[in-house]
Design an enzyme around this catalytic site. Structure first.
Site, mmCIF file in Angstrom:
data_model
loop_
_atom_site.group_PDB
_atom_site.id
_atom_site.type_symbol
_atom_site.label_atom_id
_atom_site.label_comp_id
_atom_site.label_asym_id
_atom_site.label_seq_id
_atom_site.Cartn_x
_atom_site.Cartn_y
_atom_site.Cartn_z
ATOM 1 N N ARG A 53 0.834 -1.213 0.000
ATOM 2 C CA ARG A 53 0.000 0.000 0.000
ATOM 3 C C ARG A 53 0.861 1.252 0.000
ATOM 4 N NH1 ARG A 53 2.640 1.993 3.363
ATOM 5 N NH2 ARG A 53 2.665 1.612 5.597
ATOM 6 N N ASP A 202 -1.921 -0.995 7.687
ATOM 7 C CA ASP A 202 -1.401 -1.760 6.547
ATOM 8 C C ASP A 202 -2.247 -3.004 6.260
ATOM 9 O OD1 ASP A 202 0.476 0.145 6.962
ATOM 10 O OD2 ASP A 202 2.070 -1.208 7.602
HETATM 11 P P1 NG1 Z 1 5.484 0.479 7.487
HETATM 12 O O1 NG1 Z 1 5.877 1.607 6.686
HETATM 13 O O2 NG1 Z 1 4.882 -0.635 6.724
HETATM 14 O O3 NG1 Z 1 6.542 -0.018 8.375
HETATM 15 C C1 NG1 Z 1 4.271 1.351 9.765
HETATM 16 C C2 NG1 Z 1 3.136 0.666 10.528
HETATM 17 C C3 NG1 Z 1 1.786 1.331 10.284
HETATM 18 C C4 NG1 Z 1 1.871 2.840 10.498
HETATM 19 C C5 NG1 Z 1 3.029 3.420 9.662
HETATM 20 C C6 NG1 Z 1 3.230 4.880 9.899
HETATM 21 C C7 NG1 Z 1 3.243 -1.747 10.944
HETATM 22 C C8 NG1 Z 1 3.004 -3.093 10.403
HETATM 23 N N1 NG1 Z 1 3.026 -0.726 10.120
HETATM 24 O O4 NG1 Z 1 4.230 1.044 8.413
HETATM 25 O O5 NG1 Z 1 0.810 0.764 11.159
HETATM 26 O O6 NG1 Z 1 2.000 3.158 11.856
HETATM 27 O O7 NG1 Z 1 4.248 2.757 9.949
HETATM 28 O O8 NG1 Z 1 2.104 5.606 9.549
HETATM 29 O O9 NG1 Z 1 3.610 -1.604 12.096
HETATM 30 MG MG MG Z 2 6.195 -3.110 7.588
#
Ligand code: NG1
Ligand code: MG
Ligand code: ADP
Length: 472
Positions: A53, A202
């Site tokens: 995403r 996500d």
């Molecule tokens: P990514 O960029 O996939 O590591 C993380 C968190 C989201 C959200 C975003 C910041 C996980 C699985 N994903 O995403 O929930 O907090 O950072 O907006 O922890």
């Molecule tokens: Mg991640």
């Protein structure tokens, strides 16, 4: 295909579709299937596809209880799966740098070591573990082959695509009936076994994405609504050539802790039972204030200098041991100083930007005006992530800077500390924007040597969420 359940309908999430991918997807499926057959000397029974995403706005607010505005992208994780009666999991990946793995499904162990990226199979185990916890019967075993083209550790959610795909495969293999919302929530909780305390954005978009519109996703309870983007809007993703595995360092969980502590200290100062306040959104409900009023409250109640752990314990009148247990995680108990004012300020202002973004998409009928307003919100978001939340990276800042005057706005997307930016352009400006980044950022950059530039900077549009396929 399963229906969204925010209209109150509860449909199964596991319809079996005919495989009708594009040529590219067809080629990937064939490669995945061949890999499966060579490895296991058997045919897969079904395929699972879960997309990555891009978050358009609303960064680092989901775990504070605030809504976000992502869309699913064209890159995904695909699994070929065959359920087997022996309770054993076997995993293989088309990318040979990810080693094969096997274990008994009844004795899963997910390794979490401080300062080390978890092995890839641990993400699969997270999703499987989540399903095993709710399964009323013993689980079947599974033979699984994995392929993925979501860039790794780049803020496009490759981890959650893998966790969610594992959960979907395990649920389907065990004929567990769940709604999309249920499996999205289950996948969000399961991914926390990897050690990161994410908020659920996500996994929600991984299941709820639909072609043609972005989604406004709210939490507690999980809900999603369509957001129609203005006519002519084209979003571009650009990789900063820097990556961070979020489970490797304490950066991500430190921000989660800072938001938690900020909410608790403000609650205590307002005479509330602060132990029950677990997020900045909880605090807002408890004081019945608007987001703008919450910004004023942060300025009034929290000082700008970092808080030492000792000072926080003093404010809350608790011992260090109590604080560790109540408000911190295993990889944040060692941290000596926390920035509470800046993090809370970002969260309330960013939550307000999500509200404004959605409102523009809904109500601004002149698309050129809508595009300008959205661009401005994205620029503000990046500034805040850079200065208040301190989760940017010099390469991300450079990409944002290079796009000035060419994109309407751009910002880091995902957790940050590397990864990607998302930029808002139009049908008329997208090529110029992409070419400019190719010329000024990627060409001649040692980290881009040998890489296909079209895979580093590309336009994207809202895509479909998770699906299960059967080959004819
Ligand atoms: P990514 O960029 O996939 O590591 C993380 C968190 C989201 C959200 C975003 C910041 C996980 C699985 N994903 O995403 O929930 O907090 O950072 O907006 O922890
Ligand atoms: Mg991640
Ligand atoms: P992201 O921002 O992409 O979600 P994370 O740091 O959260 O990044 O997670 C990335 C990890 O997810 C990788 O290091 C790897 O272990 C796992 N992963 C993602 N995609 C794949 C894949 N196609 N094959 C194997 N492992 C994958």
């Amino acid at each position: 295909m399963a229906e969204e359940t925010n209209n109150g309908m509860k449909n199964n999430y596991t319809p079996v579709l005919q495989l009708q991918g594009s040529k590219l997807r067809g080629a990937r499926v064939t490669q995945l299937k061949n890999h499966f057959v060579i490895k296991y000397k058997e045919e897969p029974e079904f395929f699972v596809r879960v997309p990555g995403r891009v978050n358009l706005i609303g960064e680092h607010v989901d775990y504070c209880g605030y809504s976000v505005l992502p869309m699913a992208i064209q890159y995904d994780i695909m699994l070929a799966v065959k359920p087997v009666s022996v309770p054993k999991l076997q995993l293989t990946n088309t990318d040979s740098s990810h080693s094969d793995f096997q274990c008994d499904v009844n004795s899963l162990s997910i390794e979490v070591k401080k300062g080390v990226s978890p092995p890839w199979h641990s993400y699969f185990l997270c999703g499987l573990k989540g399903v095993l916890e709710v399964l009323p019967q013993d689980s079947v075993g599974m033979l699984v082959a994995v392929t993925g083209n979501v860039p790794l550790s780049a803020g496009l959610s490759s981890s959650s695509a893998l966790v969610s795909a594992a959960a979907l495969a395990a649920a389907h293999a065990n004929m567990l009936k769940m709604t999309k919302l249920e499996i999205a929530s289950l996948s969000a909780s399961s991914e926390r076994y990897i050690g990161t305390q994410g908020g659920g954005m996500d996994q929600a978009i991984a299941f709820l994405g639909t072609k043609g519109c972005a989604k406004h996703i709210q939490f507690n309870p999980l809900l999603s609504e369509d957001v129609k983007l203005p006519d002519g809007a084209v979003f571009v993703i650009a990789h900063s050539l820097a990556v961070l595995n979020k489970a490797k360092t304490s950066d991500f969980n430190c921000r989660v802790a800072e938001c938690h502590l900020a909410a608790q200290i403000m609650a205590k100062k307002r005479g509330l039972s602060w132990e029950k306040v677990s997020s900045l959104a909880d605090l807002q409900s408890a004081v019945s204030a608007s987001l703008v009023e919450m910004v004023d409250l942060v300025k009034e109640l929290l000082h700008e200098e970092p808080y030492s752990k000792e000072e926080i314990c003093g404010e809350l009148e608790v011992s260090e041991g109590f604080l560790d247990q109540l408000s911190l995680s295993s990889n944040t108990t060692h941290i000596s100083h926390f920035k509470l004012h800046q993090r809370a300020l970002h969260v309330y202002q960013e939550a307000n930007r999500v509200r404004a973004f959605q409102e523009v998409c809904q109500n601004e009928t002149v698309s050129s005006l809508a595009l300008m307003k959205l661009g401005e919100l994205m620029r503000e978001s990046h500034e805040s992530l850079k200065n208040l939340y301190e989760c940017s990276h010099p390469n991300l800042d450079k990409l944002v800077y290079l796009g000035e005057g060419r994109a309407l706005g751009s910002r880091l997307t995902g957790a940050g500390w590397g990864g990607c930016i998302v930029a808002l352009t139009t049908k008329d400006t997208v090529s110029d924007y992409i070419n400019t980044l190719k010329e000024k950022f990627y060409k001649g950059n040692p980290a881009a040597v040998g890489k296909d530039l079209d895979s580093l900077v590309f336009a994207t549009e809202p895509n479909t969420g998770a699906e299960i396929y059967k080959l004819e």
